[in-house]
Structure formats: C-alpha cells, structure tokens
Enzyme design. Sequence first.
Site, mmCIF file in Angstrom:
data_model
loop_
_atom_site.group_PDB
_atom_site.id
_atom_site.type_symbol
_atom_site.label_atom_id
_atom_site.label_comp_id
_atom_site.label_asym_id
_atom_site.label_seq_id
_atom_site.Cartn_x
_atom_site.Cartn_y
_atom_site.Cartn_z
ATOM 1 N N LYS A 60 -3.776 2.894 -2.507
ATOM 2 C CA LYS A 60 -5.083 3.546 -2.639
ATOM 3 C C LYS A 60 -4.886 5.007 -2.317
ATOM 4 O O LYS A 60 -4.589 5.361 -1.194
ATOM 5 C CB LYS A 60 -6.092 2.942 -1.668
ATOM 6 C CG LYS A 60 -6.562 1.586 -2.073
ATOM 7 C CD LYS A 60 -7.682 1.129 -1.154
ATOM 8 C CE LYS A 60 -7.927 -0.340 -1.379
ATOM 9 N NZ LYS A 60 -8.193 -1.050 -0.145
ATOM 10 N N MET B 250 -8.036 9.565 9.211
ATOM 11 C CA MET B 250 -8.709 9.870 7.939
ATOM 12 C C MET B 250 -9.647 11.064 8.068
ATOM 13 O O MET B 250 -10.716 11.089 7.467
ATOM 14 C CB MET B 250 -9.519 8.647 7.445
ATOM 15 C CG MET B 250 -8.663 7.449 7.123
ATOM 16 S SD MET B 250 -9.638 6.034 6.618
ATOM 17 C CE MET B 250 -10.082 5.350 8.200
ATOM 18 N N ASP C 295 0.839 -1.200 0.000
ATOM 19 C CA ASP C 295 0.000 0.000 0.000
ATOM 20 C C ASP C 295 0.867 1.240 0.000
ATOM 21 O O ASP C 295 2.017 1.203 0.395
ATOM 22 C CB ASP C 295 -0.827 0.050 1.289
ATOM 23 C CG ASP C 295 -2.173 -0.595 1.119
ATOM 24 O OD1 ASP C 295 -2.387 -1.221 0.077
ATOM 25 O OD2 ASP C 295 -2.993 -0.481 2.042
#
Length: 335
Positions: free
Chosen positions: A149, A264, A127
Amino acid sequence: MIGYDLTGRTALVLGADAHAAAEVGALVDAGATVTVAAVRRQGLGEQQDTCAIVDDLAARGLVRVVDVSDADPSAFDVVVRPRGRRDAPLRSGPGRVTLVGGGPGDPGLLTLAGRAAIETADVVVADRLAPLAALRWAPEHAEVIDVGKIPGGRSTGQDEINRLLVDHAKAGKHVVRFKGGDSFVFGRGGEEAIACAGAGVEVTVVPGVSSSIAGPALAGVPVTHRGLVQGFTVVSGHVPPGHESSTLDYAALARLGTTIVVLMGVRTLPAICAELVRHGLTPTTPVTVVADASLPSQVRVRGTLETIDERLRTAQVGPPAIAVIGAVADLGGLP
Ligand code: SAH
C-alpha cells in the site's frame, strides 16, 4: 545482514516482480547501487511490469528502474536473475495463516519465529514496508503476492487481502501475511485475524519489532528514561488534529508527561506540533524524526516543536518516518 558487502558495487536485477523484489531488497541491504530491469507489459502501452514494492523503492530513490532493453548486463558488477518458481509440494490437511511482523526493514530485525514461518510458507502476502530481503528465505515454490500500500498510490483493499488469506488457507496452503513492524500496531493485523477466525481458518500471530520503538532506538532515542519519563504514547498522525475522523485528545496528550511517538505523521507533523503547543507543551520541547529506520537510507533530523517542520523540509524527509516528541529526543550523550 545477508552475509555480503556490496558497498560501492553496481547491481542489475533482471525482473521487477514480487520475486525480484526479494533480491532487490537484499542487494540494497548489502549496500549495492541497484538497477532493476523491468519488462514491458504486453498490450498495456508503456506500462512496465513492476510490483508496488519495487515502485516504492524507486520513488524513494533507493533503486533505479529501466526497461530491460536498455540494461547492458556487462556494465554491472553483479547481475541477478531471480530464481524461477518450482511446483508446490503436495500437502494434505487444512491450511493456515501466520501473521508475521517483520520489524522495521532490516531483515536482521525479523524474529527467528518470523523467519521460520517464511521458510515454511506456500504463499507470502507481503506489504511494501516488510523486510524484502527476508523473502529470499521463502521456499522456491512459494508464491509471493505483493499487496503493497503506497500512500496515495496503488493498493489492494483490505477486503481483498482478507479474501486472499482465507482462500489460500482453505486451499490447504500455509499463508504468511508479512508486513512491517508489528502486525497489531497500525497494521490491521487484528482485522485479518478476525477475518481468518470468522472463516474457520487457523491463525497464528508472530509479533514483530515495532518501528514505534525500534525507530527511535535506531536514532539513539530511548522512549523511556529513568528519572526523566515514565512512559510513552504511540499515536497515528494519519489525520491531522481537528480532522473529522481524528479521535485523539491533544489536550490530554500535551498533559500526559510521556514521550509521544507519532507514526504516519510526516505530512501532519506541523499541525500536530502546533496543536501540542496550543495545549501547553513548550515550543522548545525536543523532537527527533527518523526516516527509513534500519535501512541504508536511514536519516535522523533533530529540532523542537517549533523548528522541526523547517528542518524536515530542508532535509527533504519523506515517509516512512517516525517522530519522537519529548525530553528523550534530545538526551545528552546519545550516539
Ligand atoms: N506496523 C508498523 C507500523 C505501520 S504504520 C510497526 O509496528 O512498525 C506505517 C508507519 O510506520 C509509517 O508511516 C512510519 O511512521 C512507521 N514506519 C514503519 N517502518 C518504518 C521505518 N523503517 N522507519 C521509519 N518509520 C517507519
């Protein structure tokens, strides 16, 4: 953390694929100003052959990407040509998957068990938030697959990732799924473990140092503190309060009396702060935000529920970042 100091030096990496990303990560960690020379992809117009990991570093201003024809190696202090792939050794027997949590970004915060898994990998499925410099520990024959991502950018779907893990393991390979922090903290590691187990593939979990604790710590903020706060709550700010897919009870969060750690949440932090105030937290509650924790680009911004939004905008803080809300965010005597 990889043993050399390139502060103030310029470095050129010839190539921008997932193998080159390992070298790029190591050079950034060593303090170099890194330029990546990408090769134009045949038949796809102007598109360059950069992997999502390198794209992401470029978007965050950590590296500069140029076309290989514009890169003059003699103008750089260091020139790195990523090593080529060797053929995989012959192995027999069933393959397996190891889910490795890579820590917040500095390869020094990867566990010894995580490093050992990478050193024996045939395939690494990585990732963008995994510590890229650690990919250099993979054997020369190892295939590195970048499934980074990027928020709002290109990505590989979770079903596709699960399929990659299972298919390579069934082909007899040791597959390392390598991601940032801990795989089971907003890392979808649970889904991957279930997919592997469901397909009859042996799966091992190597826990990682989660940015939810390490991020605050690296900004000098302890998530608990004797006499002040007896717990911490980690939440996702991926969707704002009141969003149809939000399951968080903000009234309860405001009442809990624990430190609140938001992952996030760069985009949604203003709405989250406002909601916590609406439910009774005082507007002067301290907030510390740390972005790019453990990386050379780490920044810390301090404020309160009321002021943090403006301070973040002034400091132009972007993801990945963590917000810590509560009295610990402003403890006197912290580094
Ligand atoms: N599994 C990861 C979290 C994945 S969710 C872990 O345990 O750390 C992705 C979020 O993690 C980012 O949006 C950000 O909030 C946080 N994050 C990950 N790495 C970070 C870093 N180096 N600095 C600041 N925040 C980070």
